[in-house]
Enzyme design. Structure first.
Site, mmCIF file in Angstrom:
data_model
loop_
_atom_site.group_PDB
_atom_site.id
_atom_site.type_symbol
_atom_site.label_atom_id
_atom_site.label_comp_id
_atom_site.label_asym_id
_atom_site.label_seq_id
_atom_site.Cartn_x
_atom_site.Cartn_y
_atom_site.Cartn_z
ATOM 1 C CB CYS A 126 -1.816 -0.973 4.071
ATOM 2 S SG CYS A 126 -0.589 0.322 4.282
ATOM 3 C CG HIS A 132 0.125 4.588 7.641
ATOM 4 N ND1 HIS A 132 -0.780 4.088 8.534
ATOM 5 C CD2 HIS A 132 0.469 3.547 6.826
ATOM 6 C CE1 HIS A 132 -0.996 2.806 8.266
ATOM 7 N NE2 HIS A 132 -0.244 2.463 7.242
ATOM 8 C CG PHE A 133 4.042 8.972 3.688
ATOM 9 C CD1 PHE A 133 3.700 9.603 2.489
ATOM 10 C CD2 PHE A 133 4.588 7.707 3.606
ATOM 11 C CE1 PHE A 133 3.891 8.980 1.259
ATOM 12 C CE2 PHE A 133 4.786 7.068 2.383
ATOM 13 C CZ PHE A 133 4.427 7.718 1.204
ATOM 14 N N GLY A 157 8.376 5.290 -1.845
ATOM 15 C CA GLY A 157 9.707 4.936 -1.352
ATOM 16 C C GLY A 157 9.859 5.451 0.071
ATOM 17 C CG HIS A 216 4.367 -2.961 -0.879
ATOM 18 N ND1 HIS A 216 5.583 -3.570 -0.651
ATOM 19 C CD2 HIS A 216 3.951 -2.506 0.332
ATOM 20 C CE1 HIS A 216 5.869 -3.498 0.630
ATOM 21 N NE2 HIS A 216 4.904 -2.858 1.256
ATOM 22 N N GLY A 217 6.689 -1.181 -2.633
ATOM 23 C CA GLY A 217 7.472 -0.131 -1.979
ATOM 24 C C GLY A 217 8.929 -0.534 -1.934
#
Lengths: 485, 168
Positions: free
Chosen positions: A103, A208-209, A383, A408-409
């Site tokens: 990912c 996911h985007f 984010g 990672h986020g």
């Protein structure tokens, strides 16, 4: 089922906290959380710290088991976990990598400015929603023969570029050039291929985007200049992974590893940490299959990049080249790789597991693309869809304290269920619109599940990584429009 | 529909989907887990309830699994349901378990096994895609079953219980 950590946490410095190896039987090393005192309070909630301590029980762990500031509960390792294993006596575990192998996230520049994009965001997002396959049960437009499938698994993004879905320049700006050499498609089950191959070139569901973003603030102008980004510039972010194929590889090898535990006399505190010696047949086969899934994910993001470029060109009546749609960088945040790190003053090759953590190599590192070698490896941190995302770069400090890793986020605060109970999709869409973000989602519940309130504030997470020195802030990005899977 | 004695209790875990199922027998626990998972994918009024007509074609799938222990068998069963949806859009509506056996022994694989038939529907592409556009039918589609907090156990009163956490 939530619990609160009551075990020991010793302060090493302002941004590092140690769970000593005597905390529980079986720990072979300390565990260290990189965060500040406020972040530590958030990390105490749930099982994340216990999972971190568990990951320190794995045979052959070199140095401490680590967690990045976005740590939260996962399966096996916590999300945000980093574990470096010696090759000669260490293990490899699917639970230290995650179900969605490779990912990751990539950022595409454009030469559009905020004023160019603002009037078009709605129609642009609507077009991306139509043209980029997303959501549940989605089958992509790419039809492959069995032999072609194996090429994807063994060549990754290189397959995509050589098939017309991008350029050589894209590969130069992708971690590992978009291909892990260790891939061997014979290690991937027929079931994994059956599940994943119709999904090549699709975004999937969950978090996911594809986003249209504007560079809101540059905090390191010299670095930003090298990365060719500036304030008010429009950029596009893609977040997806290896789809059903990666999940099936993980599922298949969790069963293999559970069987291997007894064979190799390994005891783990959590069956999701089932593992095998890296050098064993089971370990080598999993590493080869994981590399295939990683390659699939890179090919997937590369194909989606192509659809994004084509859709954007149609929207502006232009071409991707004229719009300056070049790849800034592509990072993976669920993976294990063989890397060289300094241990006790000597270079050692280690199998570094990163699960919800991003590689953050420093200036001068040989694995950083030549164009960026003077400033360090770009780190792309997504984010939530209502607040910010970031571009960072790696540091020497990361090599010294976190095996060249950073966050990672944002990290989840609420479960999907909690988020869905808190707001309806319509309410989330409305509040996003009030914040100037136009959102489309393919699946019924995605907007509510992925509401900004369901996540920690990525600004806080990135601030910690910056202050801790494991990566440096370069630019803050703000979403204008989002297509959710 | 699940047996009236079957209790399905969802709970929040690690941000994804999880539930505990308690029932009067081991096959009923497995049935309850399968129906709870199916109801996540295609939400209906109750696990095992009917869906609105026209979404797909009735179908039956046979599942045959063996595993070293009951926990692995349950994980394998849930992963089979996930696979059937991901690969062919099959959503089970009812299960018939045959020969769900468990032999407790110290070593060796295959001490837990079952054969089952799953009745359900294969969703049409139109149903899936219209669902995506209209937000109409599909719910949370798990992508894998995990060993996280996995539990299959017989209770003191003779009932069986299972706990399953799914990665979504």
């Amino acid at each position: 089922m939530s619990s609160v950590w009551k075990g020991p946490l010793e302060m090493i410095d302002e941004f590092r906290w140690r769970i000593p190896s005597h905390y529980k039987q079986g720990m072979r090393a300390d565990a260290v959380v990189v965060t500040d005192s406020e972040g530590l309070e958030v990390a105490r909630d749930g099982e994340a710290l216990e999972q971190l301590a568990n990951s320190a029980c794995l045979p052959g762990i070199s140095g401490p088991a680590l967690a990045m500031p976005d740590i939260h509960s996962g399966y096996g390792f916590p999300i945000g976990g980093v574990g470096a294993m010696r090759l000669e006596d260490g293990v490899i575990t699917p639970g230290g990598i995650g179900f969605d192998i490779n990912c990751g996230v990539r950022l595409i520049r454009t030469n559009l400015e905020l004023a160019d994009a603002t009037p078009k965001v709605k129609s642009w997002i609507d077009r991306l929603y139509r043209d980029v396959p997303s959501g549940l049960g989605t089958r992509g437009p790419i039809q492959l023969s069995a032999s072609e499938v194996r090429k994807v698994l063994e060549r990754g993004a290189q397959w995509a570029v050589h098939s017309g879905y991008g350029s050589e320049a894209d590969l130069e700006c992708t971690e590992d050039g978009g291909k892990m050499e260790a891939a061997d498609s014979a290690a991937v089950s027929a079931r994994a291929m059956e599940r994943g191959m119709p999904q090549l070139g699709t975004m999937g569901s969950g978090n996911h985007f594809v986003e249209i973003q504007v560079v809101e603030e540059v905090s390191a102008p010299d670095v930003a200049k090298v990365l060719e980004i500036h304030e008010n510039q429009i950029v596009m972010m893609i977040h997806t992974g290896s789809r059903g194929l990666g999940h099936q590889v993980c599922t298949d090898y969790l069963a293999t590893m559970n069987a291997a535990l007894k064979k190799y006399g390994i005891t783990v505190p959590d069956r999701q940490l089932a593992c095998a010696p890296f050098e064993s047949p089971e370990g080598q086969r999993y590493y080869a299959a994981m590399a295939c899934a990683a390659n699939f994910a890179w090919a997937n993001r590369q194909c989606i990049t192509h659809w994004v470029r084509q859709a954007s060109a149609r929207e502006f009546g232009s071409t991707p080249e004229s719009l300056g749609m070049t790849l800034l960088y592509d990072v993976c945040h669920n993976i294990a790789k063989i890397e060289e790190h300094c241990v006790d003053g000597r270079p050692r090759r280690l199998c570094v597991h990163r699960k919800g953590a991003t590689r953050a190599f420093p200036p001068g590192h040989k694995d950083v693309p030549a164009a960026y070698r003077g400033v360090g490896q770009p780190v792309i941190v997504p984010g939530d869809m209502g607040r910010n995302s970031y571009v960072l770069v790696g540091t020497q400090k990361a090599m010294e304290v976190s095996f060249g890793s950073t966050c990672h986020g944002a990290g989840r605060l609420m479960s999907r269920n909690e988020a869905m109970k808190a707001q309806s999709p319509a309410q989330v869409r409305q509040s996003l619109a009030q914040a100037g973000v136009y959102a489309r989602a393919a699946s019924k519940s995605a907007l509510a599940e992925e509401a900004p309130e369901a996540y920690k504030d990525v600004n806080d997470i990135v601030d910690i990584t910056h202050k801790a020195g494991i990566s440096i802030k370069v630019a803050r990005l703000r979403p204008l429009g989002v297509v959710k899977g | 529909m699940a047996d009236v004695k079957t209790i399905i209790e969802p709970f929040d875990e690690a941000g994804d989907a999880a539930f505990r199922v308690t029932a009067s027998s081991l096959p009923e626990v497995f049935t309850g887990c399968g129906l709870a998972l199916s109801n996540l994918i295609l939400p209906r009024a109750e696990p095992g309830g009917v869906c609105r007509p026209g979404l797909g074609t009735p179908a039956m799938r046979r599942i045959k699994l063996a595993a070293p222990d009951l926990e692995s068998l349950l994980v394998g069963f849930a992963n089979e349901v996930v696979f059937l949806f991901d690969s062919e859009a099959f959503v089970p509506m009812q299960f018939r378990f045959h020969e769900l056996t468990y032999m407790e022994r110290d070593e060796g694989e295959g001490s837990a096994r079952f054969e089952a038939e799953a009745d359900g529907i294969v969703l049409t592409e139109d149903a899936i895609h219209s669902a995506a556009d209209q937000g109409a039918i599909l719910g949370l589609v798990p992508k894998a079953a995990s060993y996280h907090m996995i539990e299959v156990a017989e209770l003191a009163d003779g009932r069986w219980t299972a706990r399953l956490v799914l990665d979504a």
